[in-house]
Design a protein around this motif. Structure first.
Motif, PDB file in Angstrom:
ATOM      1  N   VAL A   1     -75.816  47.459  81.499  1.00 44.61           N
ATOM      2  CA  VAL A   1     -76.268  48.723  80.925  1.00 44.61           C
ATOM      3  C   VAL A   1     -76.815  49.558  82.076  1.00 44.61           C
ATOM      4  N   ALA A   2     -76.882  50.856  81.865  1.00 44.07           N
ATOM      5  CA  ALA A   2     -77.330  51.767  82.919  1.00 44.07           C
ATOM      6  C   ALA A   2     -78.846  51.912  82.866  1.00 44.07           C
ATOM      7  N   GLY A   3     -79.534  50.865  83.283  1.00 42.31           N
ATOM      8  CA  GLY A   3     -80.986  50.870  83.284  1.00 42.31           C
ATOM      9  C   GLY A   3     -81.552  51.119  84.665  1.00 42.31           C
ATOM     10  N   GLY A   4     -82.785  50.707  84.886  1.00 44.93           N
ATOM     11  CA  GLY A   4     -83.458  50.957  86.155  1.00 44.93           C
ATOM     12  C   GLY A   4     -82.882  50.152  87.299  1.00 44.93           C
ATOM     13  N   ARG A   5     -83.014  50.695  88.503  1.00 42.99           N
ATOM     14  CA  ARG A   5     -82.488  50.013  89.694  1.00 42.99           C
ATOM     15  C   ARG A   5     -83.405  48.904  90.180  1.00 42.99           C
ATOM     16  N   TYR A   6     -84.666  48.963  89.785  1.00 42.32           N
ATOM     17  CA  TYR A   6     -85.635  47.950  90.194  1.00 42.32           C
ATOM     18  C   TYR A   6     -85.940  47.062  88.996  1.00 42.32           C
TER      19      TYR A   6
ATOM     20  N   GLY B   1     -88.885  51.025  78.349  1.00 41.29           N
ATOM     21  CA  GLY B   1     -89.205  52.188  77.537  1.00 41.29           C
ATOM     22  C   GLY B   1     -89.446  53.465  78.308  1.00 41.29           C
ATOM     23  N   GLY B   2     -90.323  53.414  79.302  1.00 39.95           N
ATOM     24  CA  GLY B   2     -90.657  54.617  80.041  1.00 39.95           C
ATOM     25  C   GLY B   2     -89.488  55.182  80.806  1.00 39.95           C
ATOM     26  N   LEU B   3     -88.684  54.303  81.404  1.00 42.34           N
ATOM     27  CA  LEU B   3     -87.550  54.789  82.183  1.00 42.34           C
ATOM     28  C   LEU B   3     -86.568  55.562  81.314  1.00 42.34           C
ATOM     29  N   LEU B   4     -86.266  55.042  80.126  1.00 42.22           N
ATOM     30  CA  LEU B   4     -85.267  55.681  79.272  1.00 42.22           C
ATOM     31  C   LEU B   4     -85.751  57.016  78.720  1.00 42.22           C
ATOM     32  N   THR B   5     -87.000  57.108  78.315  1.00 45.45           N
ATOM     33  CA  THR B   5     -87.488  58.372  77.759  1.00 45.45           C
ATOM     34  C   THR B   5     -87.822  59.383  78.853  1.00 45.45           C
TER      35      THR B   5
ATOM     36  N   GLY C   1     -84.039  58.461  83.754  1.00 41.37           N
ATOM     37  CA  GLY C   1     -83.493  57.224  84.270  1.00 41.37           C
ATOM     38  C   GLY C   1     -82.399  57.404  85.297  1.00 41.37           C
ATOM     39  N   VAL C   2     -82.720  57.145  86.587  1.00 46.70           N
ATOM     40  CA  VAL C   2     -81.708  57.057  87.640  1.00 46.70           C
ATOM     41  C   VAL C   2     -81.225  55.619  87.674  1.00 46.70           C
ATOM     42  N   ASN C   3     -79.911  55.411  87.701  1.00 46.45           N
ATOM     43  CA  ASN C   3     -79.362  54.068  87.551  1.00 46.45           C
ATOM     44  C   ASN C   3     -78.245  53.803  88.556  1.00 46.45           C
ATOM     45  N   PHE C   4     -77.675  52.609  88.525  1.00 44.90           N
ATOM     46  CA  PHE C   4     -76.628  52.224  89.456  1.00 44.90           C
ATOM     47  C   PHE C   4     -75.280  52.896  89.180  1.00 44.90           C
ATOM     48  N   PHE C   5     -75.092  53.455  87.994  1.00 45.41           N
ATOM     49  CA  PHE C   5     -73.769  53.918  87.570  1.00 45.41           C
ATOM     50  C   PHE C   5     -73.756  55.401  87.218  1.00 45.41           C
ATOM     51  N   GLY C   6     -74.707  56.142  87.761  1.00 45.20           N
ATOM     52  CA  GLY C   6     -74.923  57.514  87.351  1.00 45.20           C
ATOM     53  C   GLY C   6     -73.724  58.434  87.483  1.00 45.20           C
ATOM     54  N   ASN C   7     -72.926  58.277  88.537  1.00 43.57           N
ATOM     55  CA  ASN C   7     -71.787  59.171  88.724  1.00 43.57           C
ATOM     56  C   ASN C   7     -70.767  59.053  87.593  1.00 43.57           C
ATOM     57  N   LEU C   8     -70.801  57.943  86.898  1.00 43.41           N
ATOM     58  CA  LEU C   8     -69.874  57.732  85.784  1.00 43.41           C
ATOM     59  C   LEU C   8     -70.497  57.984  84.420  1.00 43.41           C
ATOM     60  N   VAL C   9     -71.812  57.797  84.295  1.00 39.56           N
ATOM     61  CA  VAL C   9     -72.426  57.842  82.961  1.00 39.56           C
ATOM     62  C   VAL C   9     -73.557  58.842  82.830  1.00 39.56           C
ATOM     63  N   GLY C  10     -74.043  59.428  83.933  1.00 37.16           N
ATOM     64  CA  GLY C  10     -75.169  60.340  83.875  1.00 37.16           C
ATOM     65  C   GLY C  10     -76.498  59.619  84.015  1.00 37.16           C
ATOM     66  N   TRP C  11     -77.547  60.237  83.494  1.00 41.88           N
ATOM     67  CA  TRP C  11     -78.864  59.599  83.466  1.00 41.88           C
ATOM     68  C   TRP C  11     -78.824  58.412  82.502  1.00 41.88           C
ATOM     69  N   SER C  12     -79.758  57.515  82.636  1.00 41.87           N
ATOM     70  CA  SER C  12     -79.809  56.355  81.739  1.00 41.87           C
ATOM     71  C   SER C  12     -79.925  56.790  80.283  1.00 41.87           C
ATOM     72  N   CYS C  13     -80.709  57.836  80.013  1.00 39.23           N
ATOM     73  CA  CYS C  13     -80.892  58.287  78.635  1.00 39.23           C
ATOM     74  C   CYS C  13     -79.598  58.809  78.022  1.00 39.23           C
ATOM     75  N   ASN C  14     -78.638  59.222  78.856  1.00 43.60           N
ATOM     76  CA  ASN C  14     -77.356  59.706  78.341  1.00 43.60           C
ATOM     77  C   ASN C  14     -76.498  58.585  77.780  1.00 43.60           C
ATOM     78  N   THR C  15     -76.859  57.337  78.062  1.00 46.53           N
ATOM     79  CA  THR C  15     -76.096  56.196  77.554  1.00 46.53           C
ATOM     80  C   THR C  15     -76.658  55.667  76.239  1.00 46.53           C
TER      81      THR C  15
ATOM     82  N   THR D   1     -70.603  54.741  93.818  1.00 44.62           N
ATOM     83  CA  THR D   1     -71.676  54.521  94.795  1.00 44.62           C
ATOM     84  C   THR D   1     -72.987  55.145  94.345  1.00 44.62           C
ATOM     85  N   GLU D   2     -74.058  54.366  94.453  1.00 47.14           N
ATOM     86  CA  GLU D   2     -75.424  54.848  94.228  1.00 47.14           C
ATOM     87  C   GLU D   2     -76.240  54.466  95.452  1.00 47.14           C
ATOM     88  N   LEU D   3     -77.074  55.397  95.902  1.00 50.01           N
ATOM     89  CA  LEU D   3     -77.812  55.180  97.147  1.00 50.01           C
ATOM     90  C   LEU D   3     -79.282  55.495  96.937  1.00 50.01           C
ATOM     91  N   ASN D   4     -80.150  54.652  97.485  1.00 49.58           N
ATOM     92  CA  ASN D   4     -81.589  54.857  97.398  1.00 49.58           C
ATOM     93  C   ASN D   4     -82.205  54.679  98.783  1.00 49.58           C
TER      94      ASN D   4
END
Length: 503
Positions: free
Chosen positions: A150-155, A161-165, A168-182, A268-271
Motif C-alpha cells: 500500500v502507498a503508506g509512509g516511507r519510514y 492515521g496521521g500520515l493519511l489524513t 502522505g508522501v510514499n514510495f509510489f507517488g509518481n504512479l498513485v499520488g499522495w497516500s490519501c489519494n489511494t 523512483t522516489e527519492l528522499n
C-alpha cells in the motif's frame, strides 16, 4: 516523537556511527480530570490508565489518563463521556509529528488508538482495511506476504492515521499520488457519537475533506486503501561527510528535479537531505539520501546514477532488494525519542539553483553565525522532497481531494527544515532559528520567483497554516462548511487539542 523525514534519517545514521511502568488502572480513578477519567476507568477498567500505570504514555505534556479503545464502539462511548464532562482530549495514532501538543494535552484524556490495529483484505485483496493504531512497518510486513503493498509512509515507525489524513508522501507517488489519494473509504466516529462510513459515494463531502484535512472532522477508526503488486526494489541509504561532498550531493539533487532528471521516472522516489552539525568542533556537513526504485535491477538504475556515482560514502546499503520492505525495516530499526526536534515546512519550485539556495540560506548560517555552536547536540537539516508533476497528475486523476495541488503548476520540492538538539534549555533558541531560517528562505525565494505556495501538513510547525494554499485557497471555505455540518456541536473543533485546526 517519531519523524517522517530527515530527522528520522539523521537519527538512523547517527545510531550507526518516557515510558513509565507500574500496574493497574487505579491511578486513573484517583487522578481523573473532573469525572471524565473516573467514568472511563469505571466503564473500561482494563483500557483506562493513569499516571504510574504500564500503558500511561507521557509525551511532552501531561494527560490525566490514557484511554486505549479496542474498536469504534469504544471510541463512541469515550466521546459521549468527554462531551458530557466537557473535557479536553487528544488522539494519537503513531505520534510522529514533533509539534508541542500535536498528540498530547495537559491534564485531559489522551486517546491512544494503538489497539485499533486491524489489517484485513477484501475478497480479491485489492483493498486493505487498516486500523489507525498500526505502524507502517506492521502493515508492510503483512501485505508483503502476498506480494502486495500500500502507498503508506516511507519510514516504518510512523503511524498510519496521521500520515493519511495529512496527505502522505510514499514510495509510489509518481504512479498513485499522495497516500490519501489511494483511499477508497474510511470509517469515522463523529463528535456526536455517530459512526459514518465514507467513500466517493457515501458522505463524499466528508471523504473529500479527510484527504488532507487532518483530524478536524472526527476520529478515523478504519482506512480502506488500494493495494498494488510490489515485490522487489533498488533501495537503501547512503551517507557522506564533508562540505565538498555536500556540494556534490546538492548538485545531484538539483539534476534530479530538472526536466529529464530522475523525478520523471515513474518508479523512483527519492528522499535526500543535507545537514550541518554546529556543536561538533568547528561544525561539519553531512549528506544522505534514501532512494527507492520499484522493480528488479542487476545494476544501478539510471534515475539515481548521479547519486550512486558519488565516491567517499561512509555508509552505503543501496542495492537490489528481493523484499522491498527491507528498506522501511532498516530505518525502523532505530527508534530514538531522546532528541528534541522541530519541523518547519515550505516549498520551492523545481527550478535551477533552488538546492544551493536552501543550503546557503538555512544551513551555512547555522555554522557561520556561531550561535548554535553552544547548543548541545545541535543539528540543522534540510530535506528536499521532490513532488513531480506526474505525481500531482496521478493525484488529480484519483478523484477530488481537499489538498487539490494543481499539476499544471509543475513539479516542486517540499523543503523540510528540521532542527535537533538535546537539552530543553535551548528550545527557544532552536525554535527561533528554525522559524527565522524558513522566513529568510521564503523571502529570498519570492524575490527570485521560485517560491511555491504549499505547506505540507505532516512536516509543518506550530503556527503554520497548511490549509490556506489547498486548492489555491478554494478548499478552505468548503472544509470549514463540512466541519460545521459534521461537528455541529463543536466537540472535535473545541475539545480536541491535537493536530492542526482549521482557521
Amino acid at each position: 516523537m517519531l519523524t517522517d523525514a530527515p530527522t528520522a534519517l539523521f537519527m538512523f545514521l547517527s545510531c550507526i556511527a518516557g515510558r513509565v511502568s507500574a500496574a493497574g488502572s487505579d491511578e486513573a480513578r484517583q487522578h481523573g480530570n473532573g469525572t471524565a477519567c473516573q467514568q472511563l476507568a469505571a466503564k473500561f477498567p482494563s483500557k483506562t490508565f493513569g499516571r504510574g500505570s504500564s500503558k500511561y504514555t507521557l509525551e511532552s505534556d501531561d494527560p490525566a489518563c490514557v484511554f486505549t479503545p479496542s474498536d469504534e464502539h469504544d471510541v463512541v462511548s469515550a466521546l459521549a463521556i468527554i462531551e458530557a464532562t466537557h473535557t479536553k482530549f487528544s488522539v494519537r495514532s503513531g505520534g510522529h509529528m514533533p509539534v508541542v501538543g500535536a498528540q498530547s494535552n495537559d491534564n485531559g484524556v489522551f486517546i491512544a488508538l494503538t489497539e485499533i490495529n486491524i489489517k484485513e483484505f477484501n475478497d480479491d485483496k485489492s483493498v486493505l482495511s487498516v486500523g489507525p493504531g498500526n505502524r507502517w512497518i506492521d502493515v508492510y510486513n503483512f501485505t508483503s506476504q502476498y506480494g502486495l503493498a500500500v502507498a503508506g509512509g516511507r519510514y516504518g515507525q510512523v503511524g498510519v492515521g496521521g500520515l493519511l489524513t495529512g496527505g502522505g508522501v510514499n514510495f509510489f507517488g509518481n504512479l498513485v499520488g499522495w497516500s490519501c489519494n489511494t483511499l477508497v473509504g474510511a470509517q469515522v466516529v463523529l463528535g456526536n457519537g455517530s459512526i459514518v462510513e465514507t467513500s466517493a459515494t457515501s458522505h463524499p463531502d466528508l471523504f473529500w475533506a479527510l484527504k488532507g484535512g487532518n483530524n478536524n472532522y472526527g476520529i478515523v477508526t478504519r482506512f480502506e486503501m488500494k493495494t498494488y503488486p510490489v515485490t522487489t526494489a533498488y533501495a537503501g541509504a547512503t551517507a557522506w561527510d564533508g562540505e565538498d561532498a555536500a556540494q556534490v550531493v546538492a548538485d545531484a539533487i538539483q539534476a534530479f528535479i530538472m526536466p529529464g532528471g530522475g523525478i520523471d521516472d515513474p518508479h523512483t522516489e527519492l528522499n535526500p537531505s543535507i545537514e550541518v552539525h554546529p556543536f561538533v568542533d568547528e561544525g561539519f556537513f553531512r549528506s544522505a539520501y534514501l532512494p527507492f526504485v520499484n522493480g528488479t535491477f542487476s545494476a544501478s538504475p539510471v534515475s539515481i546514477e548521479n547519486f550512486t556515482s558519488i565516491p567517499g560514502a561512509w555508509y552505503d546499503t543501496v542495492s537490489h532488494r528481493e523484499n522491498w520492505v527491507s528498506l522501511p525495516i532498516e530505518v525502523a530499526a532505530v527508534d530514538n525519542n531522546l532528541r528534541r526536534e522541530q519541523f518547519r515546512a515550505l516549498a520551492l519550485k523545481a527550478a535551477p539553483g533552488v538546492v544551493d539556495l536552501a543550503v546557503d540560506v538555512v544551513l551555512r548560517p547555522a555554522l557561520e553565525s556561531g550561535e548554535l555552536s553552544q547548543v548541545n547536540g545541535s543539528v540543522v537539516s534540510v530535506a528536499f522532497e521532490p513532488i513531480s508533476q506526474m505525481m500531482l497528475q496521478a493525484a488529480q486523476d484519483s478523484g477530488d481531494y481537499a489538498m487539490d495541488v494543481d499539476p499544471a503548476d509543475g513539479s516542486f520540492m517540499i523543503i523540510l527544515i528540521a532542527t535537533n538538539w538535546l537539552d530543553a534549555q535551548w528550545d527557544e533558541l532552536m525554535y527561533s532559528y528554525s522559524k527565522d531560517a524558513a522566513d529568510r528562505l521564503e523571502a529570498r525565494a519570492k524575490e527570485l520567483g521560485v517560491f511555491y505556495d504549499f505547506i505540507y501538513l505532516n512536516n509543518a510547525a506550530e503556527g503554520q497554516n497548511p490549509f490556506a494554499a489547498y486548492g489555491k485557497g478554494k478548499s478552505l471555505p468548503r472544509m470549514q462548511k463540512i466541519q460545521k455540518e459534521y461537528d455541529p456541536e463543536g466537540v472535535i473543533e473545541s475539545l480536541m487539542g491535537s493536530g492542526f485546526k482549521l482557521p
